[in-house]
Motif scaffolding. Structure first.
Motif, PDB file in Angstrom:
ATOM      1  N   ASP A  89       0.796  -1.335   0.015  1.00 50.89           N
ATOM      2  CA  ASP A  89      -0.105  -0.033   0.001  1.00 50.89           C
ATOM      3  C   ASP A  89       0.884   1.329  -0.154  1.00 50.89           C
ATOM      4  N   SER A  90       2.125   1.284   0.523  1.00 55.12           N
ATOM      5  CA  SER A  90       2.833   2.559   0.575  1.00 55.12           C
ATOM      6  C   SER A  90       3.583   2.701  -0.802  1.00 55.12           C
ATOM      7  N   GLY A  91       3.375   1.657  -1.828  1.00 56.64           N
ATOM      8  CA  GLY A  91       4.167   2.002  -3.088  1.00 56.64           C
ATOM      9  C   GLY A  91       5.529   1.565  -2.981  1.00 56.64           C
ATOM     10  N   GLY A  92       5.990   0.805  -1.900  1.00 54.14           N
ATOM     11  CA  GLY A  92       7.365   0.335  -1.747  1.00 54.14           C
ATOM     12  C   GLY A  92       7.476  -0.877  -2.780  1.00 54.14           C
ATOM     13  N   ALA A  93       6.595  -1.643  -2.848  1.00 53.10           N
ATOM     14  CA  ALA A  93       6.821  -2.966  -3.884  1.00 53.10           C
ATOM     15  C   ALA A  93       6.941  -2.267  -5.315  1.00 53.10           C
ATOM     16  N   ASP A  94       6.328  -1.266  -5.632  1.00 51.77           N
ATOM     17  CA  ASP A  94       6.307  -0.548  -6.734  1.00 51.77           C
ATOM     18  C   ASP A  94       7.727  -0.275  -6.886  1.00 51.77           C
ATOM     19  N   GLN A  95       8.186   0.662  -6.068  1.00 52.59           N
ATOM     20  CA  GLN A  95       9.495   1.213  -5.835  1.00 52.59           C
ATOM     21  C   GLN A  95      10.568   0.120  -6.047  1.00 52.59           C
ATOM     22  N   ILE A  96      10.529  -1.145  -5.610  1.00 50.35           N
ATOM     23  CA  ILE A  96      11.469  -2.076  -5.921  1.00 50.35           C
ATOM     24  C   ILE A  96      11.443  -2.682  -7.508  1.00 50.35           C
ATOM     25  N   VAL A  97      10.151  -2.813  -7.799  1.00 53.43           N
ATOM     26  CA  VAL A  97       9.884  -3.192  -9.213  1.00 53.43           C
ATOM     27  C   VAL A  97      10.502  -2.207 -10.333  1.00 53.43           C
ATOM     28  N   ASP A  98      10.088  -1.004  -9.967  1.00 51.11           N
ATOM     29  CA  ASP A  98      10.741  -0.028 -11.295  1.00 51.11           C
ATOM     30  C   ASP A  98      12.053   0.299 -11.191  1.00 51.11           C
ATOM     31  N   THR A  99      12.920   0.274  -9.860  1.00 51.37           N
ATOM     32  CA  THR A  99      14.023   0.465  -9.856  1.00 51.37           C
ATOM     33  C   THR A  99      14.890  -0.626 -10.627  1.00 51.37           C
ATOM     34  N   ILE A 100      14.569  -1.646 -10.177  1.00 52.80           N
ATOM     35  CA  ILE A 100      15.322  -2.979 -10.824  1.00 52.80           C
ATOM     36  C   ILE A 100      15.039  -3.152 -12.240  1.00 52.80           C
ATOM     37  N   VAL A 101      13.830  -3.179 -12.560  1.00 54.74           N
ATOM     38  CA  VAL A 101      13.412  -3.645 -14.093  1.00 54.74           C
ATOM     39  C   VAL A 101      13.900  -2.173 -14.792  1.00 54.74           C
ATOM     40  N   GLY A 102      13.926  -0.999 -14.176  1.00 55.76           N
ATOM     41  CA  GLY A 102      14.146   0.312 -15.055  1.00 55.76           C
ATOM     42  C   GLY A 102      15.685   0.236 -15.426  1.00 55.76           C
ATOM     43  N   ARG A 103      16.520  -0.373 -14.584  1.00 57.42           N
ATOM     44  CA  ARG A 103      17.832  -0.345 -14.902  1.00 57.42           C
ATOM     45  C   ARG A 103      18.263  -1.749 -15.667  1.00 57.42           C
ATOM     46  N   ALA A 104      17.519  -2.361 -16.033  1.00 62.93           N
ATOM     47  CA  ALA A 104      17.820  -3.714 -16.984  1.00 62.93           C
ATOM     48  C   ALA A 104      18.100  -3.566 -18.201  1.00 62.93           C
ATOM     49  N   SER A 105      18.872  -4.099 -19.098  1.00 56.99           N
ATOM     50  CA  SER A 105      18.791  -4.173 -20.320  1.00 56.99           C
ATOM     51  C   SER A 105      17.573  -5.186 -21.099  1.00 56.99           C
ATOM     52  N   GLY A 106      17.551  -5.289 -22.024  1.00 57.34           N
ATOM     53  CA  GLY A 106      16.410  -6.153 -22.846  1.00 57.34           C
ATOM     54  C   GLY A 106      16.956  -7.685 -22.380  1.00 57.34           C
ATOM     55  N   ARG A 107      18.247  -8.078 -22.541  1.00 60.76           N
ATOM     56  CA  ARG A 107      18.905  -9.449 -22.335  1.00 60.76           C
ATOM     57  C   ARG A 107      18.728  -9.751 -20.674  1.00 60.76           C
ATOM     58  N   MET A 108      18.805  -8.670 -20.006  1.00 61.12           N
ATOM     59  CA  MET A 108      18.852  -9.032 -18.608  1.00 61.12           C
ATOM     60  C   MET A 108      17.503  -8.951 -17.754  1.00 61.12           C
ATOM     61  N   LEU A 109      16.364  -8.386 -18.609  1.00 62.09           N
ATOM     62  CA  LEU A 109      15.232  -8.192 -18.193  1.00 62.09           C
ATOM     63  C   LEU A 109      14.573  -9.609 -17.458  1.00 62.09           C
ATOM     64  N   PRO A 110      14.834 -10.826 -17.763  1.00 60.33           N
ATOM     65  CA  PRO A 110      14.328 -12.006 -17.105  1.00 60.33           C
ATOM     66  C   PRO A 110      15.042 -12.073 -15.914  1.00 60.33           C
ATOM     67  N   TRP A 111      16.269 -11.917 -15.951  1.00 63.40           N
ATOM     68  CA  TRP A 111      17.095 -11.849 -14.653  1.00 63.40           C
ATOM     69  C   TRP A 111      16.319 -10.883 -13.483  1.00 63.40           C
ATOM     70  N   ALA A 112      16.282  -9.773 -14.208  1.00 64.14           N
ATOM     71  CA  ALA A 112      15.818  -8.523 -13.256  1.00 64.14           C
ATOM     72  C   ALA A 112      14.515  -9.019 -12.660  1.00 64.14           C
ATOM     73  N   MET A 113      13.529  -9.676 -13.452  1.00 68.71           N
ATOM     74  CA  MET A 113      12.071 -10.037 -12.969  1.00 68.71           C
ATOM     75  C   MET A 113      12.242 -11.218 -12.022  1.00 68.71           C
ATOM     76  N   ALA A 114      13.390 -11.984 -12.223  1.00 68.47           N
ATOM     77  CA  ALA A 114      13.417 -13.216 -11.061  1.00 68.47           C
ATOM     78  C   ALA A 114      13.960 -12.531  -9.925  1.00 68.47           C
ATOM     79  N   ALA A 115      14.835 -11.714  -9.846  1.00 64.12           N
ATOM     80  CA  ALA A 115      15.122 -10.681  -8.598  1.00 64.12           C
ATOM     81  C   ALA A 115      13.905 -10.108  -8.110  1.00 64.12           C
ATOM     82  N   VAL A 116      13.107  -9.484  -8.821  1.00 62.10           N
ATOM     83  CA  VAL A 116      12.050  -8.667  -8.332  1.00 62.10           C
ATOM     84  C   VAL A 116      10.968  -9.721  -7.636  1.00 62.10           C
ATOM     85  N   GLY A 117      10.729 -10.781  -8.229  1.00 60.01           N
ATOM     86  CA  GLY A 117       9.900 -11.878  -7.829  1.00 60.01           C
ATOM     87  C   GLY A 117      10.577 -12.525  -6.492  1.00 60.01           C
ATOM     88  N   ALA A 118      11.767 -12.507  -6.295  1.00 64.16           N
ATOM     89  CA  ALA A 118      12.378 -13.160  -5.204  1.00 64.16           C
ATOM     90  C   ALA A 118      12.157 -12.048  -3.940  1.00 64.16           C
TER      91      ALA A 118
END
Length: 451
Positions: free
Chosen positions: A88-117
Motif C-alpha cells: 500500500d505504501s508503493g514500496g513494492a512498486d519502487q523495488i520493481v521500477d528501480t530494478i526493472v528500469g535499470r535492466a537491459s533487454g537481455r537482462m530483463l528475465p534476470w531482473a524479473m526473477a530478482a523482483v519476484g524473489a
C-alpha cells in the motif's frame, strides 16, 4: 524430542495413517471440502482407526491446534501486516521500477526473477502475483518478448520464496513441527533458493518462451502510480531485509558465541526470535512504509487491519494441520515410520521430498503437503544435527512445489492472468514448478553431503 511408543500394532497404525491421508485427499479433491474441515476429520480418523479413546484423540488434536496457532499463527499474521504495508505504501512498486528500469533487454528475465524473489520474501504468492502482473505485462510490451519469457522468472522467484524461506506458512510450519532452528533454516533456504530460481526462472523461462508465445494484453494498462510519496529504494530494501537480518544475526551469534550467559547472546536471542524480529519489522514498516509515505493514523490503522481477514483461512488450515500432526505423533506413527526408514536405509531428505510430492499431487495444496509430510517426518529427525534438520524442512518445501496442476488454485490463477489454455499452462507454469522442485531437491542433497 521424546519418542512416543506406538499405541497399536504396526499394521494398524499404517492403515490409520493411510486412511486419514486418503480421506483428506478425497474430501479436498472430490467433495471440495475446505482443507480446514478435511484436516480435522483426518486427524480424528487417525486416532480412532489406531484404536485410541475418542476423548484422547480430541485432546491431542486441540493441543496441537492451540500450540500451532500460538506459534505459527502469530508469525503469519505479522508477515501479512508487513506485506500489506509494503504494497500500500508503493514500496513494492519502487523495488520493481528501480530494478526493472535499470535492466537491459537481455537482462530483463534476470531482473524479473530478482523482483519476484524480493517481493516474495514478505508476501504470499497470490498477493505477489496480483501485484506483479501489471508490471509483467508492461515489461513484455516494452521489450517485445513473450509474456512467458519475463513472467516465468518472476513466478519462479515468488514460488521459491513461498516454499523455502520463512516467514511463509509452509516453511514456518515445518520448522515448528520438526523443531528446526529458524535462523539456520532461513540461511540455508536462501542458499537453496538462489540457484533454484536461476534454473527455474531465467533459464527455463527462455525455453518456455519459445514453446508458448503470448503477447501481453493491452486491455490491462498499468495504472499511473504516484511516485511522490513512495519510500525510497534504499529504505524499502532495508525494511524488507530487516527481519531476515535479525533472524540470521541470531543464527550467526549462536555459532560465534558459546557463552549462553553472554549479554550479547541474550540480546541476540531476543531480537532474533522470529516473533520479536517480525514484530520489530512491522513497527519499523509502520514508520517507513506508513508515516513517511504520508499515511495518517487512521489510514495506517486501516491498512494494518485489512491485512488480517484474507489470511483467516490460512491460519485455520495451518492450525488444523497442527492438530492432525499432534494426533500422528501421539499415536506413535512417527516412531514407527522412523524405525522403518532406518531399517530400510532410505535417505531422510529423499523420503521427505517424496512424501511432500505425493501429497502435493493428490491435494494440489503446497500448505497441506508441507503440513502432512513434515508431520510424518517428526520421528525421523531425532539425532540429526541442526543443519540436517533444516535440510529436511527444505526437502519438504521443495516437494510441496512439485507439478502444480488442475487441482491447485494457483494453476488457474496463473492460467487466467496469462491468458493461456490448460495445455499451455501445463507446459509453462506446471513444468516450471517441477523444475523448481527437482532443482531444490538436488541442491538440498548436495548440501546434505557437505553438512
Amino acid at each position: 524430542m521424546d519418542v512416543v511408543d506406538p499405541v497399536a500394532p504396526g499394521w494398524q497404525l499404517i492403515v490409520a495413517a493411510l486412511a486419514a491421508i486418503a480421506l483428506i485427499v478425497v474430501l479436498i479433491t472430490l467433495v471440495k471440502l475446505h482443507p480446514f474441515l478435511a484436516l480435522i476429520l483426518g486427524g480424528l480418523t487417525v486416532g480412532i482407526v489406531a484404536g485410541e479413546n475418542v476423548n484422547d484423540v480430541l485432546a491431542s488434536f486441540t493441543a496441537g491446534f492451540g500450540s500451532t496457532a500460538a506459534g505459527v499463527g502469530a508469525l503469519i499474521a505479522l508477515g501479512a501486516m508487513f506485506a500489506k504495508l509494503l504494497a500500500d505504501s508503493g514500496g513494492a512498486d519502487q523495488i520493481v521500477d528501480t530494478i526493472v528500469g535499470r535492466a537491459s533487454g537481455r537482462m530483463l528475465p534476470w531482473a524479473m526473477a530478482a523482483v519476484g524473489a524480493i517481493i516474495g520474501l514478505p508476501m504470499f504468492f497470490e498477493i505477489g502475483l496480483v501485484l506483479l502482473m501489471p508490471v509483467i505485462y508492461l515489461v513484455s510490451r516494452r521489450a517485445q518478448v513473450s509474456l512467458i519469457t519475463v513472467g516465468i522468472p518472476a513466478l519462479a522467484g515468488l514460488s521459491a520464496m513461498h516454499g523455502f524461506v520463512p516467514p511463509h506458512p509452509g516453511p514456518v510450519t515445518a520448522i515448528d513441527y520438526l523443531h528446526a532452528d529458524l535462523g539456520v533454516t532461513l540461511a540455508l533456504g536462501l542458499v537453496v533458493a538462489i540457484p533454484t530460481v536461476i534454473v527455474a526462472g531465467p533459464l527455463f523461462g527462455r525455453l518456455a518462451g519459445t514453446w508458448v508465445v503470448i503477447d501481453a494484453p493491452t486491455t490491462w494498462e498499468t495504472e499511473e502510480r504516484d511516485a511522490t510519496t513512495r519510500p525510497s529504494f534504499g529504505v524499502t530494501i532495508a525494511t524488507v531485509l530487516l527481519p531476515v537480518v535479525l533472524m540470521l544475526g541470531k543464527a550467526i551469534l549462536d555459532i560465534v558465541i558459546d557463552d549462553t550467559d553472554s549479554t550479547v547472546q541474550q540480546v541476540g536471542d531476543v531480537i532474533g526470535n522470529p516473533f520479536v524480529a517480525l514484530l520489530i519489522s512491522v513497527l519499523v514498516a509502520m514508520y517507513t512504509f506508513g508515516v513517511r509515505a504520508g499515511m495518517d493514523r487512521q489510514k495506517l490503522s486501516d491498512t494494518v487491519a485489512s491485512a488480517l481477514p484474507p489470511i483467516a483461512g490460512i491460519l485455520l488450515i495451518v492450525s488444523a494441520g497442527g492438530g492432525f500432526k499432534q494426533v500422528l505423533v501421539d499415536t506413535g506413527i512417527g516412531t514407527l515410520l522412523a524405525d522403518w526408514a532406518k531399517d530400510a536405509n532410505i535417505s531422510v531428505l529423499l523420503l521427505a521430498w517424496v512424501l511432500a510430492v505425493l501429497i502435493r499431487l493428490a491435494t494440489g495444496s503446497a500448505t497441506v503437503a508441507t503440513i502432512t509430510a513434515s508431520s510424518l517426518m517428526i520421528g525421523l529427525v531425532d539425532g540429526l544435527s541442526t543443519g540436517e534438520t533444516s535440510l529436511v524442512v527444505l526437502a519438504v518445501g521443495a516437494g510441496s512445489l512439485f507439478f502444480s496442476h488442475v487441482n491447485d488454485a494457483g494453476f488457474w490463477l496463473v492460467k487466467e492472468y496469462f491468458g493461456m489454455t490448460v495445455g499451455q499452462t501445463v507446459k509453462t507454469w506446471s513444468l516450471m514448478e517441477t523444475v523448481l522442485s527437482v532443482t531444490g531437491l538436488v541442491v538440498v542433497l548436495l548440501l546434505g553431503i557437505v553438512i
